[in-house]
Design an enzyme around this catalytic site. Sequence first.
Site, PDB file in Angstrom:
ATOM      1  N   HIS A  55    -102.471   7.781 -40.067  1.00 10.90           N
ATOM      2  CA  HIS A  55    -102.677   7.764 -41.521  1.00 10.90           C
ATOM      3  C   HIS A  55    -102.686   6.342 -42.105  1.00 10.90           C
ATOM      4  O   HIS A  55    -103.580   5.972 -42.857  1.00 10.90           O
ATOM      5  CB  HIS A  55    -101.604   8.586 -42.230  1.00 10.90           C
ATOM      6  CG  HIS A  55    -101.445   9.988 -41.698  1.00 10.90           C
ATOM      7  ND1 HIS A  55    -102.504  10.732 -41.236  1.00 10.90           N
ATOM      8  CD2 HIS A  55    -100.354  10.780 -41.570  1.00 10.90           C
ATOM      9  CE1 HIS A  55    -102.060  11.929 -40.854  1.00 10.90           C
ATOM     10  NE2 HIS A  55    -100.770  11.972 -41.038  1.00 10.90           N
ATOM     11  N   ASP A 113    -107.751  13.505 -39.434  1.00  9.64           N
ATOM     12  CA  ASP A 113    -106.645  12.743 -40.004  1.00  9.64           C
ATOM     13  C   ASP A 113    -106.616  13.192 -41.458  1.00  9.64           C
ATOM     14  O   ASP A 113    -107.498  12.814 -42.237  1.00  9.64           O
ATOM     15  CB  ASP A 113    -106.906  11.232 -39.905  1.00  9.64           C
ATOM     16  CG  ASP A 113    -105.705  10.454 -40.411  1.00  9.64           C
ATOM     17  OD1 ASP A 113    -105.237  10.759 -41.521  1.00  9.64           O
ATOM     18  OD2 ASP A 113    -105.226   9.564 -39.698  1.00  9.64           O
ATOM     19  N   HIS A 114    -105.660  14.030 -41.798  1.00  6.60           N
ATOM     20  CA  HIS A 114    -105.774  14.699 -43.112  1.00  6.60           C
ATOM     21  C   HIS A 114    -105.699  13.702 -44.274  1.00  6.60           C
ATOM     22  O   HIS A 114    -106.115  14.019 -45.377  1.00  6.60           O
ATOM     23  CB  HIS A 114    -104.779  15.849 -43.244  1.00  6.60           C
ATOM     24  CG  HIS A 114    -103.385  15.444 -43.607  1.00  6.60           C
ATOM     25  ND1 HIS A 114    -102.480  14.989 -42.678  1.00  6.60           N
ATOM     26  CD2 HIS A 114    -102.730  15.431 -44.793  1.00  6.60           C
ATOM     27  CE1 HIS A 114    -101.346  14.714 -43.286  1.00  6.60           C
ATOM     28  NE2 HIS A 114    -101.468  14.972 -44.571  1.00  6.60           N
TER      29      HIS A 114
HETATM   30  C1  BG6 Z   1     -98.120  14.574 -41.111  1.00  7.08           C
HETATM   31  C2  BG6 Z   1     -96.860  14.157 -40.413  1.00  7.08           C
HETATM   32  O1  BG6 Z   1     -99.247  14.146 -40.391  1.00  7.08           O
HETATM   33  O2  BG6 Z   1     -98.160  14.015 -42.401  1.00  7.08           O
HETATM   34  C3  BG6 Z   1     -95.635  14.542 -41.221  1.00  7.08           C
HETATM   35  O3  BG6 Z   1     -96.796  14.752 -39.132  1.00  7.08           O
HETATM   36  C4  BG6 Z   1     -95.752  14.027 -42.631  1.00  7.08           C
HETATM   37  O4  BG6 Z   1     -94.459  14.052 -40.601  1.00  7.08           O
HETATM   38  C5  BG6 Z   1     -97.090  14.418 -43.239  1.00  7.08           C
HETATM   39  O5  BG6 Z   1     -94.673  14.557 -43.396  1.00  7.08           O
HETATM   40  C6  BG6 Z   1     -97.281  13.775 -44.584  1.00  7.08           C
HETATM   41  O6  BG6 Z   1     -98.433  14.298 -45.171  1.00  7.08           O
HETATM   42  P1  BG6 Z   1     -98.589  14.360 -46.735  1.00  7.08           P
HETATM   43  O7  BG6 Z   1     -99.958  14.910 -46.932  1.00  7.08           O
HETATM   44  O8  BG6 Z   1     -97.494  15.219 -47.257  1.00  7.08           O
HETATM   45  O9  BG6 Z   1     -98.442  12.941 -47.207  1.00  7.08           O
END
Ligand code: BG6
Length: 508
Positions: free
Chosen positions: A261, A198-199
Amino acid sequence: MTSPTRNPLRAGLHMPRTPDPCALVVFGATGDLTARKLVPALYNLARERLLPMGFSVVGFARRDWSDEQFRAAMKDGVSKFSREPLQDEIWESFARDLHYVSSDFADPAGYRRLGERLTKQDQAHGAGGNRLFYLATQPTAYAEIAQNLKEAELSRVADGSWTRLVVEKPFGRDLESARKLDRSLGAVFRERQIFRIDHYLGKETVQNIIVFRFGNGIFEPIWNRRYVDNVQVSVGETVGVEGRGGYYEESGALRDMVQNHLMQVLALVAMEPVASFTGDAVRDEKAKVFHAIMPIEDIAGSTVRAQYTAGAVLGEQVPGYRQEPGVAPDSRIETYVALKLTVENWRWAGVPFYLRVGKRLPKRATEVAITFKTPPLQLFRQMGSEGPTPNLLVLRIQPDEGISLRFGAKVPGTRSDVRPVNMDFRYGTSFGVEPPEAYERLLLDAMLGDSTLFTRWDGVEAAWELLTPVLDAWASGVSPLRFYEAGSWGPDEARTLMERDGREWHRM
Ligand code: BG6
């Protein structure tokens, strides 16, 4: 003066950061994620000399590419997406260890070729048989790849070496499919070998939620229902679906962002203190939070879903969601969600947690806003507000990463007027260095076998248990799909959700 207790068991944050030699095999290596995120992250790790000696990458995908073509495509990715500009010398040395195997994911011969390639590399690099398999493909291929790895005996752990599997989101599209996927992966790998990405957990500011709460003495005593009025987790995006209409049509904002997230951020805000910052300690506490979240009974009253129509974002005209490529002209997929949750435990009973996320909002901003209860008496005249302005703590996750605390201060003059002011911490100003990308930290942790910042199955399952009934209710027409103009802050109903509770969304 007393000094803080030193305990080597609490050394999670300070563990040695050099992984064993290993090979990283990326399935779906010709896709967007590899060129945009994975290889740029590896390149930056190489630049900072954080990769182990004997490290190599093998891309595995259908496209009929040679090693050279793979390297050229990855170089292009690094030039475009790396946080630090590409330096030829570093690239040349890094690229020597990039390889490619072309195969269909269903073809056993491809896995045999992969095995031969890995053995050859093990011999050349002394990688000792350590392998990190990364699933960056369509999720529909996950189970098949795991099964084929097993049949080719690539999932087998040789003496003294390790094999791990990194899985990208989405992990299932509802409770049932997630359980099915878990069973398929579980037939090949043990839970401790599975690293679900989960980045958001790799973001510095998300990790700082833990440091802020438990690395300081003054916040934890007020971090509970006695002092907190409500918690808001908000993610605003200015982007639309960025050419991923096909994926998004199968997903929508609840699956794409909330289930993973936002729920992870909520858990870090709400969890109990941990005794150590290591793999299961943090994940045990997060799991308890997930299990304390009450099933949403009043789905119509506690959730809002909406889709953007054409409008202007940051001064530019943009099409509506239904006009995006790959999206059905009558699509009912939500690009915005707002919902209210309650965490029924000793610490949080009665404190609402509001979550919201939307695409094509006026501003890109992710934050946690914690509003505290107002003082019991209004002793001073508040300027420009009805009653005392509550204290507000905002953890700004991105951009403009930082933390601010709002409190009332006396307006200079002969009267006792009070106006809210902010005490502000900014990462950029205080540290002056750019934080690593989430994938740098996460890839390194996976190589180190540190699973703290990865999601565990019980947490994923609990999030689906909570949200699958919402998806089902929405599918049967509960809480109708609303619309909002691109460039606005979402539908009116999201505002009403708060107003009914006598509250409002924090202005980001
Ligand atoms: C991803 C989603 O996991 O996270 C995208 O699939 C989203 O739809 C993105 O735009 C948002 O990530 P960050 O790091 O730009 O907040």
